[in-house]
Scaffold this active site. Structure first.
Site, PDB file in Angstrom:
ATOM      1  N   TYR A  64       0.812  -1.221   0.000  1.00  0.00           N
ATOM      2  CA  TYR A  64       0.000   0.000   0.000  1.00  0.00           C
ATOM      3  C   TYR A  64       0.839   1.262   0.000  1.00  0.00           C
ATOM      4  O   TYR A  64       0.463   2.273  -0.594  1.00  0.00           O
ATOM      5  CB  TYR A  64      -1.014  -0.041   1.167  1.00  0.00           C
ATOM      6  CG  TYR A  64      -2.142  -0.972   0.818  1.00  0.00           C
ATOM      7  CD1 TYR A  64      -2.149  -2.289   1.247  1.00  0.00           C
ATOM      8  CD2 TYR A  64      -3.139  -0.557  -0.071  1.00  0.00           C
ATOM      9  CE1 TYR A  64      -3.148  -3.164   0.847  1.00  0.00           C
ATOM     10  CE2 TYR A  64      -4.135  -1.414  -0.473  1.00  0.00           C
ATOM     11  CZ  TYR A  64      -4.141  -2.723  -0.020  1.00  0.00           C
ATOM     12  OH  TYR A  64      -5.099  -3.579  -0.448  1.00  0.00           O
ATOM     13  N   ARG A  67       1.698   2.078  -3.455  1.00  0.00           N
ATOM     14  CA  ARG A  67       0.563   2.649  -4.188  1.00  0.00           C
ATOM     15  C   ARG A  67       0.253   4.060  -3.712  1.00  0.00           C
ATOM     16  O   ARG A  67      -0.200   4.893  -4.473  1.00  0.00           O
ATOM     17  CB  ARG A  67      -0.644   1.727  -4.066  1.00  0.00           C
ATOM     18  CG  ARG A  67      -0.394   0.413  -4.798  1.00  0.00           C
ATOM     19  CD  ARG A  67      -1.440  -0.600  -4.496  1.00  0.00           C
ATOM     20  NE  ARG A  67      -2.711  -0.201  -5.093  1.00  0.00           N
ATOM     21  CZ  ARG A  67      -3.867  -0.765  -4.720  1.00  0.00           C
ATOM     22  NH1 ARG A  67      -3.894  -1.664  -3.773  1.00  0.00           N
ATOM     23  NH2 ARG A  67      -4.985  -0.391  -5.297  1.00  0.00           N
ATOM     24  N   ASN A 100     -12.266   2.375  -7.028  1.00  0.00           N
ATOM     25  CA  ASN A 100     -10.876   2.824  -6.968  1.00  0.00           C
ATOM     26  C   ASN A 100     -10.559   3.466  -5.630  1.00  0.00           C
ATOM     27  O   ASN A 100     -11.432   4.060  -4.994  1.00  0.00           O
ATOM     28  CB  ASN A 100     -10.593   3.811  -8.114  1.00  0.00           C
ATOM     29  CG  ASN A 100     -10.797   3.169  -9.459  1.00  0.00           C
ATOM     30  OD1 ASN A 100     -10.773   1.946  -9.565  1.00  0.00           O
ATOM     31  ND2 ASN A 100     -11.040   3.966 -10.469  1.00  0.00           N
ATOM     32  N   HIS A 117     -14.551   0.832  -1.910  1.00  0.00           N
ATOM     33  CA  HIS A 117     -13.494  -0.054  -1.399  1.00  0.00           C
ATOM     34  C   HIS A 117     -12.496   0.702  -0.536  1.00  0.00           C
ATOM     35  O   HIS A 117     -11.399   0.231  -0.301  1.00  0.00           O
ATOM     36  CB  HIS A 117     -12.773  -0.738  -2.576  1.00  0.00           C
ATOM     37  CG  HIS A 117     -13.671  -1.679  -3.325  1.00  0.00           C
ATOM     38  ND1 HIS A 117     -13.382  -2.136  -4.592  1.00  0.00           N
ATOM     39  CD2 HIS A 117     -14.865  -2.227  -2.998  1.00  0.00           C
ATOM     40  CE1 HIS A 117     -14.344  -2.947  -4.989  1.00  0.00           C
ATOM     41  NE2 HIS A 117     -15.263  -3.016  -4.061  1.00  0.00           N
ATOM     42  N   CYS A 125      -7.020   1.912  12.886  1.00  0.00           N
ATOM     43  CA  CYS A 125      -6.528   0.871  13.783  1.00  0.00           C
ATOM     44  C   CYS A 125      -7.225  -0.443  13.432  1.00  0.00           C
ATOM     45  O   CYS A 125      -8.417  -0.467  13.117  1.00  0.00           O
ATOM     46  CB  CYS A 125      -6.836   1.242  15.245  1.00  0.00           C
ATOM     47  SG  CYS A 125      -6.337  -0.060  16.397  1.00  0.00           S
ATOM     48  N   CYS A 149      -5.055   2.558  21.582  1.00  0.00           N
ATOM     49  CA  CYS A 149      -5.553   1.377  22.329  1.00  0.00           C
ATOM     50  C   CYS A 149      -4.393   0.505  22.781  1.00  0.00           C
ATOM     51  O   CYS A 149      -4.547  -0.668  23.019  1.00  0.00           O
ATOM     52  CB  CYS A 149      -6.536   0.564  21.512  1.00  0.00           C
ATOM     53  SG  CYS A 149      -5.774  -0.210  20.068  1.00  0.00           S
ATOM     54  N   GLY A 197     -14.354   1.211 -17.075  1.00  0.00           N
ATOM     55  CA  GLY A 197     -13.036   0.771 -16.637  1.00  0.00           C
ATOM     56  C   GLY A 197     -13.072  -0.294 -15.576  1.00  0.00           C
ATOM     57  O   GLY A 197     -12.258  -0.305 -14.651  1.00  0.00           O
ATOM     58  N   THR A 198     -14.020  -1.220 -15.691  1.00  0.00           N
ATOM     59  CA  THR A 198     -14.067  -2.283 -14.695  1.00  0.00           C
ATOM     60  C   THR A 198     -14.294  -3.625 -15.378  1.00  0.00           C
ATOM     61  O   THR A 198     -15.098  -3.756 -16.283  1.00  0.00           O
ATOM     62  CB  THR A 198     -15.165  -2.015 -13.634  1.00  0.00           C
ATOM     63  OG1 THR A 198     -15.152  -3.096 -12.692  1.00  0.00           O
ATOM     64  CG2 THR A 198     -16.537  -1.839 -14.246  1.00  0.00           C
ATOM     65  N   SER A 199     -13.588  -4.641 -14.874  1.00  0.00           N
ATOM     66  CA  SER A 199     -13.629  -5.962 -15.516  1.00  0.00           C
ATOM     67  C   SER A 199     -14.834  -6.771 -15.060  1.00  0.00           C
ATOM     68  O   SER A 199     -15.053  -7.882 -15.509  1.00  0.00           O
ATOM     69  CB  SER A 199     -12.351  -6.740 -15.177  1.00  0.00           C
ATOM     70  OG  SER A 199     -12.298  -6.961 -13.768  1.00  0.00           O
TER      71      SER A 199
END
Ligand code: BV8
Length: 250
Positions: A64, A67, A100, A117, A125, A149, A197-199
């Site tokens: 991540y 990205r 996205n 998403h 956390c 925490c 743009g999505t499969s």
């Protein structure tokens, strides 16, 4: 498969848009299918799942962090901007649901956006309910712990505010999308569902076209190649979203 050449944005048109990684491809953000580098050596489900995070949190943070760095350095493209213009024209008769996490729709100026998403640029956390917070750090060498925490001997790890495979989407997001489509259907207006743009591989996003059809929507797919669920759409415009979205919507 109809081949009408544009989507009329009239006073009674309600437009629900679903975007996927393909709309960011022309901005230089690799998609899942034709991704390279880190993604080739790892199955997405391994680095984008709670099991993957439990197994190797540093690998997941590297995935991540990479990205975050990449997404911070790219710009929205003409496809993102065409959706901003459509929203300005339709106002509350427009809603954009995106799979996205790169934040490019918001950076382009879209406001009525549901990030189904999650988003690359927030961290939360993995244990307590402190609210997710803006975070650009990339954590290459150490997995961050939650300062709130903290208990002696048990550090809760911070995680990206992303919906991983096997995790539920935020019910509030799904309700917002459903309520919009139902309001459109009961308004007597014309509901148009546009996926770009999505499969069509990932659920529940890939099922939205069926929900829209049940409400009588006209359905469009803009994609560089046929998707998993192309046949569920009344219209299929094949090609780059950076060209086709302005052509269809302006
Ligand atoms: C859930 C965050 C479960 C990560 C992502 C029903 C049936 C089958 C499977 C399932 C099901 N229900 C649930 C599942 C399991 C799973 C799933 O769908 N698996 C798939 C692989 C079969 N779904 C889930 O786990 C979801 N959770 O349903 O909860 C549950 C239920 C009850 C109780 C507890 C739990 C969660 C899914 C969310 C996962 N997270 N993203 C991250 O991004 O790091 S999904 C991830 O995939 C991204 O969001 C990304 O957007 C998406 C990939 O899809 P696309 O966006 O479509 O991208 P892709 O690369 O595939 O395609 C790009 C397309 O663009 C291509 O077609 C290409 O041709 C085109 N293109 C390229 N360039 C251009 C272009 N088009 C136009 N112009 C261009 N220039």
């Amino acid at each position: 498969m109809g081949t009408a050449d544009r989507i009329a944005l009239d006073e009674d048109t309600w437009l629900l848009v679903l975007t996927g990684a393909g709309v960011s491809a022309e901005s230089g953000v690799p998609t899942f299918r034709d991704s390279n580098g880190l993604w080739e050596s790892h199955r997405v489900e391994d680095v984008a799942s709670p099991e993957g995070f439990a197994r190797d949190p540093l690998l997941v943070w590297r995935f991540y962090g990479e990205r975050r760095k990449a997404a911070a350095g790219v710009e929205p493209n003409e496809g993102h901007r065409a959706l901003v213009r459509a929203e300005k024209k339709l106002g509350d008769r427009f809603l954009l649901a995106t799979q996205n996490v790169d934040g490019l729709h918001t950076r382009a100026g879209s406001e009525r956006v549901v990030e189904m998403h999650g988003t690359l640029f927030k961290t939360r956390c993995s244990r307590c309910d402190r609210p997710p917070f803006e975070d650009q750090d990339t954590y290459e060498n150490a997995v961050p712990g939650c300062g709130k925490c903290q208990r002696p001997g048990s550090t809760a790890l911070l995680r990206p505010h992303i919906v991983w495979f096997g995790e539920m989407l935020d019910p509030a997001d799904l309700h917002r999308i459903e309520r919009f489509a139902q309001s459109a259907a009961s308004s007597g207006g014309k509901l148009v569902f546009l996926a770009a743009g999505t499969s069509g591989n990932v659920f529940p996003a890939a099922g939205l076209v069926d929900a829209a059809r049940k409400l009588g929507a006209d359905t469009w797919l803009v994609n560089a190649e046929p998707a998993e669920n192309t046949r569920r759409f009344a219209h299929f415009a094949r090609g780059p979203s950076g060209t086709l979205l302005p052509a269809l919507l302006d």
